[in-house]
Design a protein around this motif. Structure first.
Motif, PDB file in Angstrom:
ATOM      1  N   PHE A 258      -9.162  38.854  30.128  1.00  0.00           N
ATOM      2  CA  PHE A 258      -8.995  40.211  29.619  1.00  0.00           C
ATOM      3  C   PHE A 258      -8.807  41.217  30.748  1.00  0.00           C
ATOM      4  CE2 PHE A 258     -11.758  38.289  26.268  1.00  0.00           C
ATOM      5  CZ  PHE A 258     -10.834  38.346  25.229  1.00  0.00           C
ATOM      6  N   VAL A 259      -9.226  40.843  31.949  1.00  0.00           N
ATOM      7  CA  VAL A 259      -9.239  41.793  33.068  1.00  0.00           C
ATOM      8  C   VAL A 259      -7.865  41.827  33.727  1.00  0.00           C
ATOM      9  CG1 VAL A 259     -10.339  42.399  35.247  1.00  0.00           C
ATOM     10  CG2 VAL A 259     -11.674  41.302  33.444  1.00  0.00           C
ATOM     11  N   GLU A 260      -7.313  43.033  33.886  1.00  0.00           N
ATOM     12  CA  GLU A 260      -5.991  43.192  34.496  1.00  0.00           C
ATOM     13  C   GLU A 260      -5.995  44.490  35.285  1.00  0.00           C
ATOM     14  OE1 GLU A 260      -3.225  41.510  35.678  1.00  0.00           O
ATOM     15  OE2 GLU A 260      -3.220  40.639  33.679  1.00  0.00           O
ATOM     16  N   MET A 261      -5.036  44.609  36.197  1.00  0.00           N
ATOM     17  CA  MET A 261      -4.989  45.825  37.014  1.00  0.00           C
ATOM     18  C   MET A 261      -4.446  47.023  36.235  1.00  0.00           C
ATOM     19  SD  MET A 261      -1.661  45.302  39.457  1.00  0.00           S
ATOM     20  CE  MET A 261      -1.706  46.996  39.971  1.00  0.00           C
ATOM     21  N   PHE A 262      -3.802  46.770  35.097  1.00  0.00           N
ATOM     22  CA  PHE A 262      -3.223  47.865  34.322  1.00  0.00           C
ATOM     23  C   PHE A 262      -4.258  48.432  33.347  1.00  0.00           C
ATOM     24  CE2 PHE A 262       0.265  44.990  35.389  1.00  0.00           C
ATOM     25  CZ  PHE A 262       1.061  45.855  36.116  1.00  0.00           C
ATOM     26  N   VAL A 263      -4.300  49.739  33.220  1.00  0.00           N
ATOM     27  CA  VAL A 263      -5.265  50.394  32.344  1.00  0.00           C
ATOM     28  C   VAL A 263      -4.895  50.126  30.887  1.00  0.00           C
ATOM     29  CG1 VAL A 263      -6.221  52.617  31.661  1.00  0.00           C
ATOM     30  CG2 VAL A 263      -5.707  52.171  34.060  1.00  0.00           C
ATOM     31  N   ALA A 267      -8.288  45.918  26.505  1.00  0.00           N
ATOM     32  CA  ALA A 267      -8.517  46.269  25.110  1.00  0.00           C
ATOM     33  C   ALA A 267      -7.374  45.800  24.229  1.00  0.00           C
ATOM     34  CB  ALA A 267      -8.709  47.777  24.998  1.00  0.00           C
ATOM     35  N   SER A 268      -6.148  45.907  24.732  1.00  0.00           N
ATOM     36  CA  SER A 268      -4.974  45.461  23.973  1.00  0.00           C
ATOM     37  C   SER A 268      -5.022  43.959  23.728  1.00  0.00           C
ATOM     38  CB  SER A 268      -3.705  45.832  24.742  1.00  0.00           C
ATOM     39  OG  SER A 268      -2.565  45.322  24.095  1.00  0.00           O
ATOM     40  N   ARG A 269      -5.455  43.197  24.745  1.00  0.00           N
ATOM     41  CA  ARG A 269      -5.528  41.743  24.584  1.00  0.00           C
ATOM     42  C   ARG A 269      -6.616  41.353  23.597  1.00  0.00           C
ATOM     43  NH1 ARG A 269      -4.582  39.660  30.845  1.00  0.00           N
ATOM     44  NH2 ARG A 269      -2.347  40.094  30.873  1.00  0.00           N
ATOM     45  N   VAL A 270      -7.736  42.103  23.589  1.00  0.00           N
ATOM     46  CA  VAL A 270      -8.789  41.841  22.608  1.00  0.00           C
ATOM     47  C   VAL A 270      -8.259  42.054  21.195  1.00  0.00           C
ATOM     48  CG1 VAL A 270     -11.026  42.613  21.729  1.00  0.00           C
ATOM     49  CG2 VAL A 270     -10.672  42.363  24.184  1.00  0.00           C
ATOM     50  N   LEU A 313     -14.843  45.991  26.786  1.00  0.00           N
ATOM     51  CA  LEU A 313     -16.084  45.651  26.079  1.00  0.00           C
ATOM     52  C   LEU A 313     -16.211  46.449  24.792  1.00  0.00           C
ATOM     53  CD1 LEU A 313     -18.843  44.318  25.845  1.00  0.00           C
ATOM     54  CD2 LEU A 313     -19.771  46.061  27.376  1.00  0.00           C
ATOM     55  N   ASN A 314     -15.882  47.736  24.838  1.00  0.00           N
ATOM     56  CA  ASN A 314     -15.956  48.566  23.628  1.00  0.00           C
ATOM     57  C   ASN A 314     -15.070  48.015  22.522  1.00  0.00           C
ATOM     58  OD1 ASN A 314     -17.746  50.346  24.809  1.00  0.00           O
ATOM     59  ND2 ASN A 314     -16.146  51.741  25.532  1.00  0.00           N
ATOM     60  N   GLN A 315     -13.865  47.585  22.888  1.00  0.00           N
ATOM     61  CA  GLN A 315     -12.957  47.019  21.895  1.00  0.00           C
ATOM     62  C   GLN A 315     -13.505  45.709  21.344  1.00  0.00           C
ATOM     63  OE1 GLN A 315     -10.129  48.604  20.787  1.00  0.00           O
ATOM     64  NE2 GLN A 315     -10.183  47.009  19.211  1.00  0.00           N
ATOM     65  N   LEU A 316     -14.112  44.896  22.219  1.00  0.00           N
ATOM     66  CA  LEU A 316     -14.702  43.630  21.778  1.00  0.00           C
ATOM     67  C   LEU A 316     -15.857  43.872  20.804  1.00  0.00           C
ATOM     68  CD1 LEU A 316     -14.752  40.536  22.144  1.00  0.00           C
ATOM     69  CD2 LEU A 316     -16.327  40.862  24.050  1.00  0.00           C
TER      70      LEU A 316
END
Length: 642
Positions: A258-263, A267-270, A313-316
């Protein structure tokens, strides 16, 4: 997923980029005209020399460069041997044969015009100017920059894995889907030991297979299960077994996916992951190492936190139990750092079950050995209960490693089956490191090492609560020059006298050097590190020190990890340091007294160790007699591991 009956042809987009650049290069080449004559460079003075000697047939020139065509009779000269043939090795009769840079175009044109009037050359002509070369030179930098940008975006978006391989699909989930089309061979039969954890996980699988059994009496399916435990205990293996047993779609991915350099990407992947899971519901999502995104908000390593990680995390949290959550998606997660997870993630309704997967006990280790020994050709007299006794504190991954290492050792020795000694050697190899028999050790150093290890053996033999000694060696292994193996009791609670006896036995090595040589050395580094940690734990964690009393400075939430202040005053810090030093020094002096009382036996044991290099429990019984503490008689004569 695409239908296998109607597969779509996948074309690499880089093929189009390469094709476009190739077309531009071909246009440039054909615009200039294909040239296979292989002309050589020459100087302007040489050119005038060829012109004066009537060797040039014709000349074509541009504003900066002139192409020279020699006469056929001139090609026979030795000086033109290098330009006689073209790129294919055939006689170059057409030319050009040479080219030269032009300095002053007006002077050059005047010179060749005079030569033509004299009849020295037949003709000259100015080359037509082509716009393709200039156009390509103008466009090529922009094409290269665009190609480099696309390449970098593709790399940063995670390569070609899943839906994130394209820059425009960077927000897509990277989860790998396992369903009835995938052959997952791991089942619950491959998971040995973890009976309690397996029972709860099996119930989730059973609910998905037969939901009426539970819903008929008002039960609800658990929304999530969190597997917590030390590394190597089988958390991911349990998830693989669920993928193999459940007849529903199973999405597997890591928390770091889920972690990426782009803001906003996390959340989009979740969102995309849960969208895919809901479309295939009922389904299971497995997130391995969930602490990568589930760390408590506002308590990250960096000051100010990581907003992107918190957004993920909020999206998850919202997807797992938010407004309009689909209850037919179960989330499994695994971590060995549950203390750093956010409380909102741990609550019931998101992870209804927290399953602790602990290190296996002796009965569970036996079952794990039986699973890993199935593919190995083993001797008939090999006893799995014996192997389980030799490996206290080993995880399932460690046991798998022992079995593989034993098979490799047996094969190295040319055996047809793996026997007990191969397993003992494998445990030695894993715990102590590679044996280094060719390490150069002087006689004085060898005696010092032997005395040090004999000190450990002697003190541990004399103390009631010290772990029973199994084997002592002065053969260098790994980074150590000698080692002593013990078989510790598997205790659920530890009393102060047990900890103090273990610390005294650990200090036996340095104490023996002091008693025998009245000198100490650097060889006790690992011993000092161990006893310092034990003493600090007694004082600051377990509240076993009378001076400080029943108080602990241990923080199970992990919040103090990032605190710049200590939870006690400077005066208390001085007391802690003094008490730690006092405990260690007291046990050191106790070890010295024990060794002074048994100095003759210590010397005898050190001499045998120098002679044999490896001694076992039997050798100690010969010198010291039977150990006076009857409870240790239950242990086998060959247990290993400290």
């Amino acid at each position: 997923m695409s239908d296998n009956k109607n597969p779509k042809l996948k074309v690499n987009p880089w093929l189009f980029y390469g094709l476009a650049i190739g077309i531009l290069l071909l246009i440039s080449l054909f615009g200039r005209g294909l040239d296979f004559s292989n002309p050589k460079p020459t100087t302007l003075s040489k050119f005038y020399q060829y012109l004066d000697s009537n060797q040039i047939e014709k000349i074509t020139f541009s504003n900066t460069r002139a192409s020279i065509f020699l006469k056929e009779e001139a090609l026979t000269a030795e000086e033109h041997k290098k330009v006689k043939d073209d790129v294919f090795g055939k006689t170059n009769t057409k030319g050009p044969h040479y080219f030269t840079e032009i300095g002053n175009i007006e002077l050059f044109q005047k010179t060749i015009e005079e030569a033509r009037q004299k009849g020295t050359i037949a003709s000259y002509d100015k080359e037509p100017e082509s716009m393709w070369g200039e156009l390509l030179g103008f466009l090529l930098p922009f094409i290269l920059i665009a190609a480099l940008w696309i390449f970098m975006m593709r790399r940063m978006s995670g390569g070609g894995a899943g839906g994130g391989g394209q820059i425009f699909n960077i927000g897509k989930s990277k989860a790998k889907l396992f369903d009835e089309k995938n052959d997952v061979k791991v089942t619950f039969e491959n998971v040995a030991g973890l009976e309690g954890a397996k029972e709860e996980i099996e119930e989730i699988v059973e609910f998905l297979k037969n939901p009426e059994k539970y819903t008929s009496i008002g039960g609800k399916i658990p929304k999530g299960a969190l597997l917590v435990g030390p590394p190597g205990t089988g958390k991911t293996l349990l998830a693989k077994a669920v993928a193999g047993e459940a007849k529903v779609p199973f999405f597997s991915l890591s928390g770091s996916d889920f972690v990426e350099m782009f803001v906003g990407v996390g959340a989009s992947r979740v969102r995309d992951l849960f969208k895919q899971a809901k479309e295939k519901a009922p389904a299971i999502i497995f997130i391995d190492e969930i602490d990568a995104v589930g760390r408590a908000r506002g308590k990250n390593n960096m000051t100010g936190g990581n907003d992107e990680r918190e957004n993920t995390l909020n999206q998850l949290l919202t997807e797992m139990d938010g407004f309009g959550t689909n209850t037919n998606v179960i989330v499994l997660a695994a971590t060995n750092r549950a203390d750093v997870l956010d409380k909102a993630l741990m609550r019931a309704g998101r992870f209804d079950r927290q399953i602790y997967v602990d290190l296996p006990d002796i009965r569970e280790r036996k079952a794990i050995f039986e699973v890993h020994l199935k593919p190995i050709k083993k001797s008939e007299e090999l006893d799995t209960e014996f192997l389980a006794k030799q490996t206290p504190g080993f995880s399932g991954a460690d046991i798998a490693n022992v079995c593989n290492e034993a098979a490799l050792i047996a094969a190295r020795k040319g055996k047809k089956a793996v026997d007990k000694q191969d397993f003992l050697d494998a445990v030695d190899r894993i715990v102590g490191g590679l044996e280094k028999k060719n390490k150069i050790v002087t006689p004085d150093e060898k005696r010092a090492i032997a005395v040090h290890e004999a000190g450990h053996a002697t003190v541990s033999w004399m103390l009631e609560h010290a772990a029973p000694l199994v084997k002592v060696t002065i053969v260098p292994r790994g980074q150590s020059l000698g080692a002593a193996w013990y078989l510790p009791e598997e205790r659920l609670i530890v009393r102060p006298e047990q900890m103090l006896d273990e610390m005294c036995a650990t200090m036996g090595g340095r104490a023996a050097e002091k008693v025998m040589f009245n000198k100490i050395s650097t060889g006790a580094l690992s011993d000092l590190e161990k006893v310092t940690k034990q003493a600090r734990a007694m004082v600051t964690i377990y509240g076993l020190n009378e001076k400080l009393g029943n108080i602990t400075y241990y923080d199970s939430t992990g919040q103090s990890e990032y605190s710049f202040s200590k939870p006690y005053s400077e005066e208390t810090a001085q007391v802690i340091d003094k008490e730690i030093s006092g405990i260690i020094e007291k046990e050191y002096q106790r070890a010295i007294r024990l060794l002074e009382d048994n100095k003759d036996k210590l010397t005898q044991l050190a001499d045998i160790l120098i002679e044999k290099e490896v001694i076992f429990k039997d050798d100690l019984e010969t010198i010291f007699g039977k150990r006076p503490f009857g409870k240790t008689e239950d242990f086998s004569e060959n247990p290993i591991v400290e």
